[in-house]
Every structure is written in structure tokens, then in C-alpha cells.
Design an enzyme around this catalytic site. Structure first.
Site, short mmCIF file in Angstrom:
data_model
loop_
_atom_site.label_atom_id
_atom_site.label_comp_id
_atom_site.label_asym_id
_atom_site.label_seq_id
_atom_site.Cartn_x
_atom_site.Cartn_y
_atom_site.Cartn_z
N ARG A 42 0.85 -1.18 0.00
CA ARG A 42 0.00 0.00 0.00
C ARG A 42 0.90 1.24 0.00
O ARG A 42 1.93 1.27 0.65
CB ARG A 42 -0.91 0.01 1.23
CG ARG A 42 -1.88 -1.17 1.27
CD ARG A 42 -2.83 -1.04 2.44
NE ARG A 42 -3.72 -2.20 2.54
CZ ARG A 42 -4.82 -2.37 1.83
NH1 ARG A 42 -5.18 -1.43 0.95
NH2 ARG A 42 -5.56 -3.44 1.98
N ASP B 241 -10.90 -12.45 -5.92
CA ASP B 241 -12.34 -12.26 -5.75
C ASP B 241 -13.14 -12.48 -7.03
O ASP B 241 -14.35 -12.71 -6.96
CB ASP B 241 -12.62 -10.84 -5.23
CG ASP B 241 -11.93 -10.56 -3.91
OD1 ASP B 241 -11.72 -11.51 -3.15
OD2 ASP B 241 -11.62 -9.38 -3.65
N ASN C 8 -9.81 -33.71 -24.36
CA ASN C 8 -10.41 -32.46 -24.84
C ASN C 8 -10.49 -32.43 -26.36
O ASN C 8 -10.17 -31.43 -27.00
CB ASN C 8 -9.63 -31.24 -24.33
CG ASN C 8 -10.48 -29.98 -24.32
OD1 ASN C 8 -11.68 -30.02 -24.09
ND2 ASN C 8 -9.86 -28.85 -24.58
N ARG D 192 -10.06 -37.84 -35.26
CA ARG D 192 -10.96 -37.86 -34.09
C ARG D 192 -10.69 -36.68 -33.17
O ARG D 192 -10.52 -36.83 -31.96
CB ARG D 192 -10.82 -39.18 -33.32
CG ARG D 192 -11.34 -40.39 -34.07
CD ARG D 192 -11.47 -41.58 -33.15
NE ARG D 192 -12.22 -42.65 -33.78
CZ ARG D 192 -12.70 -43.71 -33.13
NH1 ARG D 192 -12.48 -43.84 -31.84
NH2 ARG D 192 -13.38 -44.63 -33.77
#
Length: 764
Positions: free
Chosen positions: A80, A158, A525, A718
Site C-alpha cells: 500500500r 475475488d 479435450n 478424431r
């Protein structure tokens, strides 16, 4: 430090709260900047370093960011800075930056950090004039740096920033929370106890909601969709029904900013008192605290942060005096840029909407998937149907096919509970299509899938076998005998082939004239029209962790490791784990391997060790080449090493199929199950028998007609015709690949493309 007038100079800093993945973003900015010919400076301790100057602003080299991908926090620090909030402090920061030659900044931080950066950008021209007038900078410096170019990367656990689907660090925090819920659940079930878990997130309920969904919690409190003042009664009713249905534990997740609809804060102590007083259950509170913020970043946070870091560098290098600052983020795994202050203002507006108790607008502002996830959670956590259809309940069968994928159990758990919520009778088919043929079918109730949300493997079993034409008769008989009205198929390529076969034989077997929904589940995937199949993220995490450990094991040696991942003809696991772990070379089936490529790679490898490298990582997709196997590559590299290094090989193997499902895979499974059950319900209500597979259209989940499947798949290999991750090879090259040889290769690493008979190919 004297200013060099030739190269472009980029500054990078991390500010605000630390988040896992910040180091990956830092590394990406530094290396992609260096590869583009720029000089990159790290500004240590956030804005404090800019105000202090001197040794807090240091040039970064390639090796300065080596070995930081797997480290949590930020290696350049964050702090800070009260001085930066004052005009004089910001003016000092501008002086320190331009005296080093920096007028382009990549800022990695939350909305407060990015807002401060934009304020500095607006004041920059005025500060330049004032510094010139005061004689603190030269006319040449003022002329060269009239404006600040800015790119923002959102680092925050967050996930509260508008403009990106995920902020850097949110996925890692979700891993920590979900792991904690899994561990607590086993203790809670053993003692039939309730646990209240408080999670971080400030005024954003993302972590609380998604961890509750991924952890199979009973109830969740989030700021955007608060309960009414009578929440204790509502919560205890949900818990009672779950216990009556067979649940032994009660898990309640509370976001730190949770309030009820009247604006009153909801605390963990209040929740515990409600459970103890109304239900007579023993209840304990767990505050996870800063554990959520620390630790090793997930594979996703590494590759995503790397991608946006490279994009931020590209943005800064191409920026001109009239360029507007932007937030670099991701949307459906693609890089996007949004106007910085628009994103900051929209983010802060959500907090204002919550304060004004305009909760529906606040939830909508978080995105459609946020509100949809809340609907799915409520439907799954309720032990009983909310829909009472007319007539007998429709019977929906659930079956797996293809290879094992972590998250299959989660998909069944969600499908069963969502189906029951719609008033259906859910039916489990054991052992894939071979089991279907043998009639291994049993009804599934709400409590039968208790605990499946977090289990690896497949409780229903799965087989790669595709039914033969002769098998179809027995499968049709099973459908008729068990009175199945619809079918939900969860699996890999074998699942899609099996369903296609059933559809082609509908004329011969009328039993197949039922609605069928296909959901993608495969660690490879390699399924069409869906970016991340169930199981792919979990397998990627295992592969990345294995590469981390390989790198650590080799730290005391001069060694090259050749590591093989699974994936068959699809290079997803190899490419993405290589990107997440910092591999120097990745060999894919999509690109193949030839002797010219290997000759150049050996030359680069040998030069790297000659120049002091102690480790070199090569990742190979298992079907990259029929002849250049993992063992052959290792032997070849060692034969050409000139005793500079030794070589080891590792085949990661089936552990990639065996982990517990990651939070992402659990959420994906729940979302897909919701889409599948929704599609089947619509078909049953309309009296139709369409067949569809899960896909994306306009970046939303849709069920696509089966007859569109051929357009999305390459039958020979494939794998999908369009593989979104394939574009990331150039990104990986910019941050993992450099030339160690005296003779340059002629083009920048990110552009090193060669032509072969199959079209353009790239070595990452």
C-alpha cells in the site's frame, strides 16, 4: 540510470492484494517484451516502488523470471502506498519513470490499482509540463514521453472485475476452498455434524457460490442474491430435507460480504446459532482466511495469466499517443480488451446496486452464468422435486461411454438431482454400452448420488466399446423392458459414435426413437464444439504438477527431461501443460515431428547447456509421431549431448485420468448436466425425439442437432476441426522459446513457422 534513446521500455508492477498467477503474468510481460526487442523494467513493491524510484525500478532479463511460474504471491512485491494517493506522490512517480525511459506500464492488480493507474495516466501530461518547468527533467525527456500508455491485468482472487470471465488468482483460490470443503465434508459426515465455512470475496459472491456448487454444499449466502429475513427457517428446512434423504453432513458456505434482503449482515455465528437452536445439530465454524490467497497457482491461472500477459505486452508495444487504456482479460478462453475505466466503473456499480438492494440487477451485472449457477445450485441442493408433472414421471437413463474422465460422477450427481427437481425418475445404466446390453439398469434417487460431486472415477462405470449392430437389438430390448423415455450420454468420442450408430438404426429398432442428449467428458479435450470437456482441466492439473516435480527433481543436475502426456491425436494436454510449466519444446500430433525440426532443436538444446542452462524441458503428446517415440527422443537427445547434460524420460500415464475433479470440471459438469436435462425435458414435454450434443453458440451453451456433428469433427484424427488452444502455440513460444545458438534462426520465436505438406505448422 541513464536513458537509452533506442529501445522501447515497458514497466511492470503488481499492486493491491497478491494473487496466485501474478508471477506468470509478470514472466509473460518480461519475456514477450524481450522477445519483441523491448527493454522491460520491474517496479518493485507496487506504486511504492514508482514513488521511491532508484533500486526499486530494475531492468529484467530472461533468467530473472525463470522458476517463478509455480510460485504463489508476487516476486516483485506489492504494498500500500499512501504517498501515491497524493498529487505530489504521483508527480514523483512520473519523474522516476520517465527518467528511466518508461512511459508504458503493465499494471497487475485489482480495481483500486487500475483506477489509480488511470488517474496517473490522465495527470501525466500535466506532470510532465510541471517537471520540465521545474528543471527536474530535460526537454528531450518531456518530448519523448508526453503520455502514459497503459494496459491493465486484473489480479484478484475475488473475481469481481467486469470485463473478464476470470481474474488472475480466482481459480487457484477456488481450488483452496473446494479442497477445504472436501476435507471438512468427510469429518462432518463421520460425526453427522454441520460446518459453516466463511470464504473471502469482499462484496462479490463468486468464490462462495462456485465453491458451494463444486463442494456440494447445502446452502450458500452471497451478497448479490440474499435471502429474506426469515432465512434461518428456510435454511434449516433445506438441511432437514437433505438429512431425511440420507445426507449425513451439512455444509453451509458464507461469503464475507453476505447480507439478507433487508441489508442486515449475516455472520457465521448467526448461522451456527440457527442450526443449533432450530435443528439441535452440532455446528462448527471454519474461517479459511488467507489460505485462499496463497500457494501454488493452478494450471489455469498460469496459462491464462501468461496469455493475457503476452497480450498486454503486444498492446503496449503497438500503442500510440491516442490509444485508450484497456483491461486485458479473457472471455470463453479468448483474449479480450475492454476500456479500463468502463470496466472499473461497472465493477463499482455492482457494489452500489447491492448497497441499494437492487439485487437482481447486481446478479445480472455479474453475468448470465452467475445467476444460472445460483439456479443450478438451488435445484441440486433441494431434496425433492419442485416440478410435479401430470401423469407418471418420465424415466431418463444416464450412461457413460469412452475413457474415464474426472467429473463424470459430478455430472451424474447433478443430472440425477436436476432431473428429480424436474419431476423425472432418473435411471443409472452401469458399465457403459456393454452393461446397457446386459440390462444392468437401476433407479437412482436423490440420496443415491450423495457424495458423488467430489469423487474421481465413474461410479456407473464406463467402457470404450462402441456397440456392434448385433448389440443394438439387446440394447433396444433393455430400453423397452426398463421403460426408458430418454437417454443422457456422458463421455468421449466413443459416446458420440455409439449415439450416431443408434440414430442410424432407428428404422430397425423403434426403441431408439427417444430423445438423447450427449455431454462431452474426456481428458483429451477432443470433442466438437465445446472448449473444455469434463475432465480436461483436472488432467491438465495433474500433468502440470508432474512437470513441476520433474523440474524440481532435476534442479541439482544438468538434465533434459522428455515427458509424455496423454491425449492420443489431440495435443491439448501437452500444449497447455507445457505452457503452464514453462516447457522449452512441445511436440504435438497436430504438427508432427521431422528430422529437420529435431536437428535444430538439438542444436538449440546443446547451445543452451553450453551457456549455463541446467534444465531443459520437452513435452511430447503421446501420438506426436509413430516413430519418434518418447524413448527415441530421449536417446537421440542424449546421443547428441556431447556429455554436457544427461537425459531422462517420463510417461505420466493414467494418473491423468485419476484425480479428484477440479472445481472447474465440477462446475462444467453441473452446467452441462443442466443443459442436457433441460433439453430432454423440453423434448419429452413436446413429444419429440430429437438427438443433440452440447455445444456453444454465441458463447452460450446450446444443444446442437446431431446432424451438425460431422461439420465439427475431423473423422480421421478424431478431434475437432477448430481447436481454440492451438492458437496459443505462438504465445508459448514468445515466453518459453529463445535462441541459444550463435547463428540466429531468422525470425522471432513467436513467428517461427515452417511449411510442410499438411499446411502451416509450428514448434512451440
Amino acid at each position: 540510470m541513464p536513458e537509452n534513446s533506442n529501445p522501447t521500455r515497458i514497466g511492470v508492477l503488481t499492486s493491491g492484494g497478491d494473487a496466485p498467477g501474478m508471477n506468470a503474468a509478470l514472466r509473460a510481460v518480461v519475456r514477450s517484451g524481450l522477445n519483441a526487442g523491448a527493454e522491460v523494467y520491474a517496479i518493485y513493491e507496487g506504486w511504492q516502488g514508482a514513488v521511491t524510484g532508484g533500486d526499486y525500478i530494475k531492468p529484467m532479463g530472461w533468467e530473472d523470471v525463470s522458476g517463478i511460474l509455480q510460485r504463489g504471491g508476487t516476486v516483485i512485491g506489492t504494498a500500500r502506498c499512501a504517498e501515491f494517493r497524493e498529487v505530489e506522490g504521483r508527480r514523483t512517480a512520473v519523474r522516476n519513470l520517465v527518467n528511466v525511459g518508461i512511459d508504458r506500464l503493465a499494471v497487475i492488480g485489482g480495481d483500486g490499482s487500475l483506477r489509480g493507474a488511470d488517474e496517473l495516466r490522465e495527470e501525466w501530461p500535466q506532470f510532465i509540463d510541471e517537471l520540465l518547468a521545474a528543471g527536474e527533467i530535460s526537454q528531450e525527456t518531456a518530448t519523448r514521453h508526453p503520455k502514459l500508455m497503459l494496459a491493465g491485468l486484473v489480479g484478484s482472487i475475488d473475481n469481481d472485475m467486469v470485463g473478464t470471465d476470470m481474474t488472475i488468482g480466482a481459480d487457484s483460490a477456488l481450488h483452496r476452498i473446494t479442497d477445504a470443503i472436501d476435507a471438512i465434508t468427510s469429518t462432518a459426515a463421520s460425526h453427522q455434524r454441520a460446518f459453516i465455512i466463511e470464504v473471502m470475496g469482499r462484496d462479490c459472491g463468486y468464490l462462495a457460490l462456485m465453491s458451494a456448487l463444486a463442494g456440494g454444499a447445502d446452502y450458500v449466502f452471497i451478497p448479490e442474491l440474499p435471502p429474506g429475513p426469515d432465512w434461518p427457517e428456510e435454511m434449516c428446512s433445506v438441511i432437514e430435507r437433505a438429512r431425511a434423504a440420507g445426507r449425513r453432513d451439512s455444509i453451509i458456505v458464507v461469503a464475507e460480504g453476505a447480507r439478507d434482503s433487508s441489508g442486515e449482515k449475516i455472520t457465521c455465528d448467526q448461522v451456527r446459532s440457527a442450526v443449533q437452536d432450530r435443528l439441535g445439530q452440532d455446528a462448527r465454524i471454519t474461517d479459511l482466511g488467507h489460505v485462499q490467497r496463497g500457494g501454488t497457482p493452478s494450471a489455469y491461472d498460469r496459462w491464462m495469466a501468461s496469455v493475457v500477459g503476452v497480450a498486454a505486452t503486444d498492446e503496449l508495444l503497438s500503442a500510440g499517443p491516442d490509444s485508450e487504456p484497456g483491461v486485458i482479460g479473457v472471455h470463453h478462453n479468448q483474449v479480450v480488451k475492454r476500456p479500463l475505466m468502463q470496466a472499473v466503473q461497472q465493477t463499482r456499480r455492482i457494489g452500489e446496486l447491492v448497497s441499494e438492494r437492487r439485487y437482481e440487477e447486481a446478479a445480472e451485472a455479474r453475468g448470465s452464468s452467475f445467476a444460472r449457477s445460483m439456479e443450478i445450485f438451488h435445484a441440486i441442493s433441494e431434496a425433492g422435486p419442485t416440478v410435479c408433472p401430470e401423469g407418471a414421471a418420465k424415466r431418463i437413463g444416464v450412461i457413460h461411454a469412452g475413457g474415464l474422465a474426472p467429473g463424470m460422477n459430478t455430472a451424474v450427481w447433478a443430472a440425477v438431482r436436476l432431473g428429480i427437481d424436474r419431476g423425472h425418475q432418473m435411471v443409472g445404466i452401469n458399465g457403459g454400452f456393454p452393461g446397457f446390453k446386459r440390462g444392468r439398469v437401476a433407479d437412482l434417487e436423490w440420496g443415491d448420488v450423495e457424495g458423488w460431486v467430489s469423487r474421481g472415477g465413474a461410479e456407473l462405470g464406463t467402457r470404450r466399446a462402441i456397440p456392434t449392430v448385433d448389440d443394438l437389438y439387446e440394447i433396444g430390448r433393455t430400453i423397452e423392458n426398463t421403460r426408458l423415455d430418454a437417454l443422457l450420454v456422458i463421455g468421449g468420442y466413443a459416446a458420440y459414435e455409439s449415439v450416431r450408430l443408434m440414430v442410424t438404426e432407428r428404422k430397425r429398432y423403434p426403441a431408439f426413437r427417444i430423445p438423447i442428449a450427449l455431454l462431452p467428458a474426456s481428458i483429451d479435450n477432443n470433442l466438437p464444439s465445446w472448449k473444455m470437456s469434463i475432465g480436461a482441466d483436472s488432467a491438465l492439473g495433474v500433468a502440470t504438477e508432474a512437470l513441476d516435480r520433474v523440474k524440481q527433481s532435476a534442479s541439482a543436475h544438468r538434465r533434459c527431461f522428455v515427458v509424455e502426456t496423454m491425449g492420443r491425436n489431440c495435443g491439448f494436454l501437452a500444449q497447455m501443460s507445457g505452457l503452464a510449466a514453462g516447457a522449452e519444446r512441445v511436440y504435438l500430433n497436430e504438427d508432427g515431428i521431422d528430422i529437420a525440426t529435431l536437428e535444430e532443436d538439438i542444436r538449440q538444446m546443446r547451445a543452451a547447456f553450453e551457456q549455463g542452462r541446467r534444465f531443459y524441458l520437452v513435452v511430447r503428446n503421446e501420438e506426436a509421431n509413430e516413430y519418434y517415440t518418447t524413448d527415441v527422443l530421449a536417446r537421440l537427445f542424449e546421443a547428441e549431448s556431447n556429455d554436457l547434460y544427461d537425459v531422462r524420460s517420463l510417461i505420466i500415464g493414467h494418473v491423468q485420468e485419476g484425480p479428484l475433479p477440479s472445481p472447474f470440471d465440477r462446475m462444467t459438469a453441473a452446467r452441462l448436466a443442466s443443459g442436457g436435462i433441460g433439453f430432454l425435458t423440453e423434448q419429452l414435454e413436446a413429444g419429440r425425439s430429437d438427438v443433440a450434443f452440447a455445444g456453444e453458440a454465441d458463447k452460450s451453451l446450446v444443444m446442437l442437432p446431431l446432424n451438425e456433428l460431422a461439420a465439427h469433427i475431423d473423422e480421421n484424427t478424431r478431434r475437432p476441426v477448430d481447436q481454440w488452444w492451438h492458437e496459443l502455440r505462438a504465445t508459448a513460444a514468445k515466453i518459453n522459446e529463445r535462441s541459444f545458438t550463435d547463428t540466429p534462426l531468422g525470425t522471432a520465436p513467436g513467428e517461427r513457422l515452417a511449411q510442410n505438406g499438411e499446411g502451416r505448422k509450428f514448434r512451440a
